[in-house]
Design an enzyme around this catalytic site. Structure first.
Site, PDB file in Angstrom:
ATOM      1  N   ALA A 220       9.450   2.727  10.066  1.00  0.00           N
ATOM      2  CA  ALA A 220      11.462   2.839  10.067  1.00  0.00           C
ATOM      3  C   ALA A 220      12.219   1.252  10.597  1.00  0.00           C
ATOM      4  O   ALA A 220      13.040   1.022  10.590  1.00  0.00           O
ATOM      5  CB  ALA A 220      11.982   3.281  10.431  1.00  0.00           C
TER       6      ALA A 220
ATOM      7  N   THR B 228       4.281   1.593  14.445  1.00  0.00           N
ATOM      8  CA  THR B 228       3.294   1.224  15.001  1.00  0.00           C
ATOM      9  C   THR B 228       2.910   0.886  16.438  1.00  0.00           C
ATOM     10  O   THR B 228       1.932   1.058  17.313  1.00  0.00           O
ATOM     11  CB  THR B 228       2.385   0.865  13.687  1.00  0.00           C
ATOM     12  OG1 THR B 228       2.454  -0.631  14.043  1.00  0.00           O
ATOM     13  CG2 THR B 228       1.675   1.145  12.710  1.00  0.00           C
TER      14      THR B 228
ATOM     15  N   GLY C 277      20.074   8.736  15.841  1.00  0.00           N
ATOM     16  CA  GLY C 277      18.487   8.886  15.920  1.00  0.00           C
ATOM     17  C   GLY C 277      18.080   8.092  16.961  1.00  0.00           C
ATOM     18  O   GLY C 277      18.836   8.093  17.878  1.00  0.00           O
TER      19      GLY C 277
ATOM     20  N   LEU D 245      -0.170   5.667  10.868  1.00  0.00           N
ATOM     21  CA  LEU D 245      -1.527   6.741  10.205  1.00  0.00           C
ATOM     22  C   LEU D 245      -2.481   6.694   9.689  1.00  0.00           C
ATOM     23  O   LEU D 245      -3.078   7.417   9.345  1.00  0.00           O
ATOM     24  CB  LEU D 245       0.140   6.469   9.160  1.00  0.00           C
ATOM     25  CG  LEU D 245       1.470   6.722   8.775  1.00  0.00           C
ATOM     26  CD1 LEU D 245       2.515   6.648   7.848  1.00  0.00           C
ATOM     27  CD2 LEU D 245       1.395   8.262   9.463  1.00  0.00           C
TER      28      LEU D 245
ATOM     29  N   TYR E 253      -5.322   0.002  -3.330  1.00  0.00           N
ATOM     30  CA  TYR E 253      -3.534   0.105  -3.542  1.00  0.00           C
ATOM     31  C   TYR E 253      -3.395   0.688  -4.553  1.00  0.00           C
ATOM     32  O   TYR E 253      -2.207   2.363  -4.350  1.00  0.00           O
ATOM     33  CB  TYR E 253      -2.545  -1.033  -3.822  1.00  0.00           C
ATOM     34  CG  TYR E 253      -1.159  -0.758  -3.209  1.00  0.00           C
ATOM     35  CD1 TYR E 253      -0.796  -0.443  -1.973  1.00  0.00           C
ATOM     36  CD2 TYR E 253      -0.061  -0.786  -4.161  1.00  0.00           C
ATOM     37  CE1 TYR E 253       0.861  -0.899  -1.822  1.00  0.00           C
ATOM     38  CE2 TYR E 253       1.275  -1.477  -3.966  1.00  0.00           C
ATOM     39  CZ  TYR E 253       1.611  -1.107  -2.878  1.00  0.00           C
ATOM     40  OH  TYR E 253       2.894  -1.099  -3.120  1.00  0.00           O
TER      41      TYR E 253
HETATM   42  N1  NAP Z   1       8.428  -4.648  -0.634  1.00  0.00           N
HETATM   43  C1  NAP Z   1       8.006  -4.371  -2.107  1.00  0.00           C
HETATM   44  O1  NAP Z   1       7.504  -5.367  -2.840  1.00  0.00           O
HETATM   45  C2  NAP Z   1       6.961  -3.266  -2.219  1.00  0.00           C
HETATM   46  C3  NAP Z   1       7.403  -2.545  -3.880  1.00  0.00           C
HETATM   47  C4  NAP Z   1       6.693  -1.584  -4.081  1.00  0.00           C
HETATM   48  C5  NAP Z   1       6.394  -0.777  -3.517  1.00  0.00           C
HETATM   49  N2  NAP Z   1       6.560  -0.872  -2.116  1.00  0.00           N
HETATM   50  C6  NAP Z   1       6.653  -0.038  -0.820  1.00  0.00           C
HETATM   51  O2  NAP Z   1       7.933   0.646  -0.060  1.00  0.00           O
HETATM   52  C7  NAP Z   1       7.375   0.673   0.881  1.00  0.00           C
HETATM   53  C8  NAP Z   1       7.743   0.376   2.297  1.00  0.00           C
HETATM   54  O3  NAP Z   1       6.785  -1.038   2.226  1.00  0.00           O
HETATM   55  P1  NAP Z   1       7.811  -2.337   2.160  1.00  0.00           P
HETATM   56  O4  NAP Z   1       8.039  -3.862   2.024  1.00  0.00           O
HETATM   57  O5  NAP Z   1       9.466  -2.404   3.215  1.00  0.00           O
HETATM   58  O6  NAP Z   1       7.394  -3.385   3.187  1.00  0.00           O
HETATM   59  P2  NAP Z   1       6.692  -3.923   5.330  1.00  0.00           P
HETATM   60  O7  NAP Z   1       8.161  -5.071   4.956  1.00  0.00           O
HETATM   61  O8  NAP Z   1       5.352  -4.321   4.931  1.00  0.00           O
HETATM   62  O9  NAP Z   1       7.162  -2.668   5.719  1.00  0.00           O
HETATM   63  C9  NAP Z   1       6.148  -1.873   6.783  1.00  0.00           C
HETATM   64  C10 NAP Z   1       6.271  -0.269   7.037  1.00  0.00           C
HETATM   65  O10 NAP Z   1       5.154   0.494   6.751  1.00  0.00           O
HETATM   66  C11 NAP Z   1       4.909   0.902   8.531  1.00  0.00           C
HETATM   67  N3  NAP Z   1       3.281   0.191   8.876  1.00  0.00           N
HETATM   68  C12 NAP Z   1       2.142  -0.380   8.463  1.00  0.00           C
HETATM   69  N4  NAP Z   1       1.344   0.178   8.552  1.00  0.00           N
HETATM   70  C13 NAP Z   1       1.631   1.416   9.044  1.00  0.00           C
HETATM   71  C14 NAP Z   1       0.324   2.622  10.123  1.00  0.00           C
HETATM   72  N5  NAP Z   1      -0.944   1.994   9.503  1.00  0.00           N
HETATM   73  N6  NAP Z   1       1.234   3.295  10.066  1.00  0.00           N
HETATM   74  C15 NAP Z   1       2.225   4.189  10.514  1.00  0.00           C
HETATM   75  N7  NAP Z   1       3.245   2.935   9.392  1.00  0.00           N
HETATM   76  C16 NAP Z   1       3.112   1.769   9.155  1.00  0.00           C
HETATM   77  C17 NAP Z   1       5.170  -0.849   9.115  1.00  0.00           C
HETATM   78  O11 NAP Z   1       5.426  -0.309  10.834  1.00  0.00           O
HETATM   79  P3  NAP Z   1       5.511  -2.051  11.567  1.00  0.00           P
HETATM   80  O12 NAP Z   1       5.534  -3.108  11.915  1.00  0.00           O
HETATM   81  O13 NAP Z   1       5.618  -1.109  12.423  1.00  0.00           O
HETATM   82  O14 NAP Z   1       3.158  -1.450  11.367  1.00  0.00           O
HETATM   83  C18 NAP Z   1       6.216  -1.304   8.331  1.00  0.00           C
HETATM   84  O15 NAP Z   1       7.206  -0.316   8.820  1.00  0.00           O
HETATM   85  C19 NAP Z   1       5.906   0.663   0.864  1.00  0.00           C
HETATM   86  O16 NAP Z   1       5.205   2.462   1.153  1.00  0.00           O
HETATM   87  C20 NAP Z   1       5.089  -0.485   0.322  1.00  0.00           C
HETATM   88  O17 NAP Z   1       3.839   0.106  -0.072  1.00  0.00           O
HETATM   89  C21 NAP Z   1       6.525  -2.006  -1.506  1.00  0.00           C
END
Ligand code: NAP
Length: 244
Positions: A13, A37, A53, A60, A151
């Site tokens: 978040a 993390t 909150g 994870l 993935y």
């Molecule tokens: N952006 C896209 O184009 C896209 C498309 C399809 C699906 N998604 C999905 O959407 C979700 C969020 O993506 P996003 O684009 O917001 O990505 P993001 O900006 O890279 O953020 C990733 C988040 O996941 C957390 N995270 C990473 N590794 C972790 C771990 N080992 N344990 C717990 N938390 C972890 C990070 O926390 P920290 O910063 O604290 O590490 C961060 O808050 C993901 O599931 C991704 O697969 C994204």
């Protein structure tokens, strides 16, 4: 503590889609427990949540810590009415070059951790006979992608998991759904070079990337009472990139 307030646990978040979801839910009067993390990430979460909150550290990759963290939340007398499995990672490589570590890390964080997290929470949702579980999937689960066998597998595995769980808890007042984004403007897509960016853009009929808020709106709908008869569903948010 206002016990009438619903509580949502949102993984990841501190930035991107998870942060947009958290901001949307607090505007709806929902208390948010957000994870990161790192302690820096937790500070970011606490700063924007304020009295709505708090943040906790959760990695994870460390499967053994998950049940313990949930237990700590319950010990503080918070229930978890809404679980948003948002956190996710990618470690891309062509299958021929993919290392065990790249495979295992992605499967652990994107798929196995969701089993452990959900298992830690589902019993209390069943007891309360209410709950919402929403997981962020991906268009790549449905169309595949070069260099993303790990993935794509992790995200498509979620579909069977959610459909099965939806069946198991449908009569207990709990809905279980996936929100499946296409390409969204976050740190996740920042690493695309201009050639990759243009290639993806050519596959998006709306000719733009989505915003985190557009994914958050879909999540907010699935959290709300307005979605009470929707379960086992995947809601696609992708500008027309993939249609069933
Ligand atoms: N952006 C896209 O184009 C896209 C498309 C399809 C699906 N998604 C999905 O959407 C979700 C969020 O993506 P996003 O684009 O917001 O990505 P993001 O900006 O890279 O953020 C990733 C988040 O996941 C957390 N995270 C990473 N590794 C972790 C771990 N080992 N344990 C717990 N938390 C972890 C990070 O926390 P920290 O910063 O604290 O590490 C961060 O808050 C993901 O599931 C991704 O697969 C994204």
């Amino acid at each position: 503590m206002n016990s009438n307030k619903k509580t949502a646990l949102i993984t990841g978040a501190n930035r991107g889609i998870g942060k947009a979801i958290a901001k949307k839910l607090i505007r709806k009067g929902i208390r948010v427990i957000g994870t990161s993390t790192t302690q820096e990430g937790v500070n970011v979460i606490n700063n924007y949540l304020k009295e709505n909150g708090f943040g906790i550290v959760l990695n994870l990759s460390n499967i053994d810590s998950i049940a313990e963290k949930i237990h700590e939340i319950y010990k503080k007398k918070y229930s978890i009415d809404i679980l948003i499995n948002n956190a996710g990672i990618k470690e891309d490589n062509l299958l021929i070059n993919m290392k065990d570590k790249e495979w295992n890390n992605v499967i652990t964080v994107n798929l196995s951790a969701i089993f452990y997290l959900t298992k830690s929470i589902i019993r209390s949702m069943i007891k309360k006979r209410q709950g919402r579980i929403i997981t962020i999937g991906s268009v790549i689960a449905h169309i595949g992608n070069n260099g993303q066998a790990n993935y794509s597998c992790s995200k498509s595995g979620l579909i069977g998991f959610h459909k099965s769980l939806a069946l198991e808890v449908a009569s207990k007042g709990i809905t279980v759904n996936i929100v499946s984004p296409g390409l969204i403007k976050t740190d996740f897509t920042k690493t695309l070079n201009s050639k990759q960016y243009l290639k993806y853009l050519s596959k998006i009929p709306m000719k733009r990337l989505g915003c985190p808020e557009e994914v958050a709106d879909a999540v907010a709908f699935l959290v709300s009472e307005k979605s009470s008869y929707i379960t086992g569903h995947t809601l696609h948010i992708n500008g027309g990139m993939y249609m069933i």
